[in-house]
Every structure is written in structure tokens, then in C-alpha cells.
Design a protein around this motif. Structure first.
Motif, short mmCIF file in Angstrom:
data_model
loop_
_atom_site.label_atom_id
_atom_site.label_comp_id
_atom_site.label_asym_id
_atom_site.label_seq_id
_atom_site.Cartn_x
_atom_site.Cartn_y
_atom_site.Cartn_z
N GLU A 193 0.82 -1.13 0.05
CA GLU A 193 -0.20 -0.16 -0.03
C GLU A 193 0.91 1.27 -0.06
OE1 GLU A 193 -3.72 -0.82 2.86
OE2 GLU A 193 -1.99 -1.64 3.77
N ASN A 194 0.60 2.17 -0.95
CA ASN A 194 1.46 3.42 -0.99
C ASN A 194 2.93 3.30 -1.04
OD1 ASN A 194 -1.21 5.01 -0.63
ND2 ASN A 194 -1.22 4.43 1.58
N GLY A 195 3.15 2.43 -1.78
CA GLY A 195 4.56 2.06 -2.02
C GLY A 195 5.23 1.18 -1.04
N LEU A 196 4.54 0.88 0.04
CA LEU A 196 5.23 0.29 1.50
C LEU A 196 4.99 -1.17 1.48
CD1 LEU A 196 6.88 0.65 3.82
CD2 LEU A 196 4.80 1.11 5.10
N ILE A 197 5.77 -2.19 1.66
CA ILE A 197 5.40 -3.49 1.76
C ILE A 197 5.38 -3.98 3.19
CG2 ILE A 197 7.80 -4.53 1.59
CD1 ILE A 197 6.04 -6.49 -0.50
N SER A 198 4.36 -4.55 3.68
CA SER A 198 4.22 -5.02 5.06
C SER A 198 3.75 -6.43 5.35
CB SER A 198 3.60 -4.14 6.16
OG SER A 198 2.21 -3.96 5.65
N ALA A 199 3.89 -7.17 6.36
CA ALA A 199 3.58 -8.56 6.39
C ALA A 199 3.17 -8.74 7.86
CB ALA A 199 4.61 -9.58 5.97
N SER A 200 2.53 -9.95 8.13
CA SER A 200 2.25 -10.43 9.53
C SER A 200 1.59 -11.86 9.42
CB SER A 200 0.93 -9.53 10.03
OG SER A 200 -0.21 -9.52 9.12
N VAL A 201 1.45 -12.37 10.47
CA VAL A 201 0.89 -13.72 10.30
C VAL A 201 -0.33 -13.72 11.62
CG1 VAL A 201 2.76 -15.00 9.89
CG2 VAL A 201 2.41 -14.45 12.45
N ASP A 202 -1.26 -14.69 11.21
CA ASP A 202 -2.23 -14.96 12.30
C ASP A 202 -1.66 -15.54 13.48
OD1 ASP A 202 -4.20 -13.76 10.58
OD2 ASP A 202 -4.81 -15.56 9.92
N GLU A 203 -2.10 -15.35 14.59
CA GLU A 203 -1.65 -16.08 15.70
C GLU A 203 -0.06 -15.84 15.81
OE1 GLU A 203 -2.65 -19.89 15.59
OE2 GLU A 203 -4.72 -19.66 15.35
N PRO A 204 0.36 -14.87 15.78
CA PRO A 204 1.88 -14.50 15.97
C PRO A 204 2.33 -15.00 17.09
CG PRO A 204 0.79 -12.15 16.50
CD PRO A 204 -0.12 -13.26 15.84
N TYR A 205 1.86 -15.27 18.16
CA TYR A 205 2.55 -15.90 19.47
C TYR A 205 2.59 -17.45 19.20
CZ TYR A 205 4.17 -16.05 24.21
OH TYR A 205 4.66 -16.15 25.30
N SER A 206 3.04 -17.63 17.96
CA SER A 206 3.03 -19.13 17.70
C SER A 206 4.24 -19.56 16.67
CB SER A 206 1.70 -19.74 16.90
OG SER A 206 1.66 -19.38 15.80
N ASP A 207 4.37 -20.84 16.17
CA ASP A 207 5.38 -20.92 15.41
C ASP A 207 5.37 -20.62 13.98
OD1 ASP A 207 3.48 -22.65 14.76
OD2 ASP A 207 4.92 -24.49 14.72
N LYS A 208 4.12 -19.84 13.69
CA LYS A 208 4.09 -19.26 12.35
C LYS A 208 4.92 -18.08 12.39
CE LYS A 208 -1.03 -20.55 11.62
NZ LYS A 208 -2.25 -19.61 11.58
N SER A 209 5.17 -17.47 13.65
CA SER A 209 6.28 -16.32 13.53
C SER A 209 7.44 -16.87 13.30
CB SER A 209 6.55 -15.74 15.01
OG SER A 209 5.20 -14.89 15.18
N ILE A 210 7.95 -18.22 13.29
CA ILE A 210 9.25 -18.65 12.66
C ILE A 210 9.12 -18.60 11.15
CG2 ILE A 210 10.77 -20.68 12.73
CD1 ILE A 210 10.38 -19.85 15.40
N ASP A 211 8.07 -18.92 10.73
CA ASP A 211 7.79 -18.85 9.35
C ASP A 211 8.00 -17.71 8.60
OD1 ASP A 211 7.43 -21.63 9.07
OD2 ASP A 211 5.21 -21.37 9.20
N PHE A 212 7.45 -16.42 9.48
CA PHE A 212 7.67 -15.19 9.02
C PHE A 212 9.26 -14.62 9.23
CE2 PHE A 212 6.02 -10.59 10.65
CZ PHE A 212 6.28 -10.19 9.41
#
Length: 254
Positions: A193-212
Motif C-alpha cells: 500500500e502506498n509504495g510500502l510493503i508489510s507483512a504479518s501472520v495470524d496467531e503471531p504468538y506461535s510457530d507461524k512467526s518462525i515462518d515469518f
């Protein structure tokens, strides 16, 4: 390693579960240990090298070491575990070693008994490392087919994309496509959005944040390969021309 060597390592890397019945030689183990020490000092993590980890695995075969991916019980530490753990994976892959991120198919209790973690430090997973043959075994191919029934292209990783991605961003996102994640789930959701890239995961307090964390590294390497320096801050990639990527090197200093 240079940035272009990391890019080559992304192309070379694949998850390996069948290792030769030969332990890693002492020199290689010392070099991997130095990489672990670098990560722990750089990111305030608690990685531990286990020189022979076959005792904790039933699905994997052969002789192999593993890096126990450990750190504080925080979201930031989880992301850093993925980011810096992947630097070790890519270093090893570039130099011809087989690796695999593992989060479930090992005996966690046996690993914990072997490493004796300090209080409030968690084991998030392990990275196996060993010698492999040039071709995957039948069992490895079966695992691949089971976990890669559908591959999510980077376009489907976006929740929002308000305009066409610039070519440099497209290149970096293709490297994100090649990033490993648990059972190939690719949970990271991107926004442009507006030339800026960002990212997140559902349930960040989990091992999904390892993938992030792993995805963040692949994206950053891709951008750097296109001459765009920057780093991830608060879930967004911020361009910073003074940024210098510094990762552990598998080759010891002379």
C-alpha cells in the motif's frame, strides 16, 4: 558469503530427511558451531549445536547433527529464530550439506534433555544438517508430495495490493515463494500500500512467526540482490541505503 551466494543457496536448498551414515567431520562441526555462536551473540538467541542428533528422530535416517532453535518466549524472538536460523540453513546448503527445518517429527523431550535450556528459554524447533546424496530418496519424494500438494504463488500471499508490484519487489517475492515453512503452509500475509510493503501472520504468538522470520530473510536478500538495501521494522520493509547485511560465514576467518 556474498548476497549472490545466498541467492544461489535458495535455489539449491531443499528439505532432506535421508542422510548418509557418516557423521559430520570435526572441521565442519566447528564451523557450524561458530555460526551458532554468531547468531546467539547477534540476536540474543540460544541456539545449541548437537553434533549427533539421530537419537531423537525416527522418521529421519542416517547420521546428522542438528541445531536446536531456541530463544526467549516472545514474538520477536520467534521471528529472529526463523530469520537467523535460515541464514545457517542457506550457508550449509550452499556448501553442499543437506538440511531440514523440523518442528514436529522428532522427540522434543530427548532434545531438551540433551541441551538443558536456561529458565524462560524455549525450544522452537530444530535444523538437521548432514551429508546427503545428489538425489532424494523415495521416502523424501513421498514427503515432498504429501506437503506440496498445492503451492501458493506469491500473488496469493497478498491481502492488499493497491497497485502492480515493481519488478524488484516481484523478484523478492519469488524468493519468498521458495522459503520453507511448516508443512508448506506459507502463513505470511503481505500488504502493498502506498509504495510500502508489510507483512504479518495470524496467531503471531506461535510457530507461524518462525515462518515469518524465514520469509523476511528471503525478501530482504531478494531486494538486496536488486540493489535495494533495507530492513524489517515493525512488520514493514523499510528502505535504508546505509544498511549492511552481515551474516555468519561458513568459511572460518584466516
Amino acid at each position: 558469503m556474498k548476497n549472490e551466494e545466498y541467492i544461489k543457496a535458495i535455489e539449491m536448498r531443499s528439505s532432506r530427511r535421508t542422510y548418509k551414515n557418516v557423521p559430520l567431520d570435526k572441521e565442519t562441526l566447528e564451523i557450524i558451531k561458530s555460526m551458532v555462536d554468531f547468531v546467539n551473540e547477534k540476536a540474543d538467541l540460544n541456539f545449541v549445536l548437537i553434533e549427533d542428533a539421530s537419537f531423537a528422530f525416527t522418521v529421519f535416517t542416517g547420521r546428522f547433527a542438528c541445531v536446536a532453535v531456541c530463544g526467549p518466549d516472545t514474538i520477536a524472538a520467534r521471528e529472529d529464530c526463523g530469520y537467523y536460523g535460515e541464514t545457517i540453513v542457506l550457508q550449509c546448503a550452499y556448501h553442499g550439506l543437506g538440511t531440514c527445518w523440523v518442528s514436529g517429527t522428532y522427540n522434543e523431550n530427548k532434545i531438551l534433555e540433551a541441551i538443558e535450556l536456561p529458565p524462560k528459554i524455549r525450544l522452537y524447533g530444530v535444523i538437521t544438517i548432514g551429508y546427503v546424496g545428489p538425489k532424494k530418496s523415495m521416502k523424501e519424494n513421498m514427503f515432498y508430495k504429501a506437503t506440496h500438494k498445492t503451492n501458493k504463488p506469491y500473488q496469493k500471499m497478498f491481502e492488499v495490493c493497491d497497485e502492480k508490484l515493481p519488478p524488484d519487489y516481484e523478484y523478492a517475492m519469488k524468493l519468498v515463494e521458495a522459503a520453507p515453512s511448516a508443512v508448506n503452509r506459507r502463513p505470511v500475509k503481505f500488504r502493498y500500500e502506498n509504495g510500502l510493503i508489510s507483512a504479518s501472520v495470524d496467531e503471531p504468538y506461535s510457530d507461524k512467526s518462525i515462518d515469518f522470520g524465514i520469509a523476511k530473510l528471503h525478501f530482504q536478500l531478494g531486494m538486496s540482490a536488486r540493489g535495494i538495501k533495507g530492513e524489517w521494522k515493525n512488520g514493514a520493509f523499510i528502505v535504508d541505503e546505509n544498511r549492511i547485511l552481515k551474516f555468519p560465514d561458513l568459511k572460518p576467518e584466516e
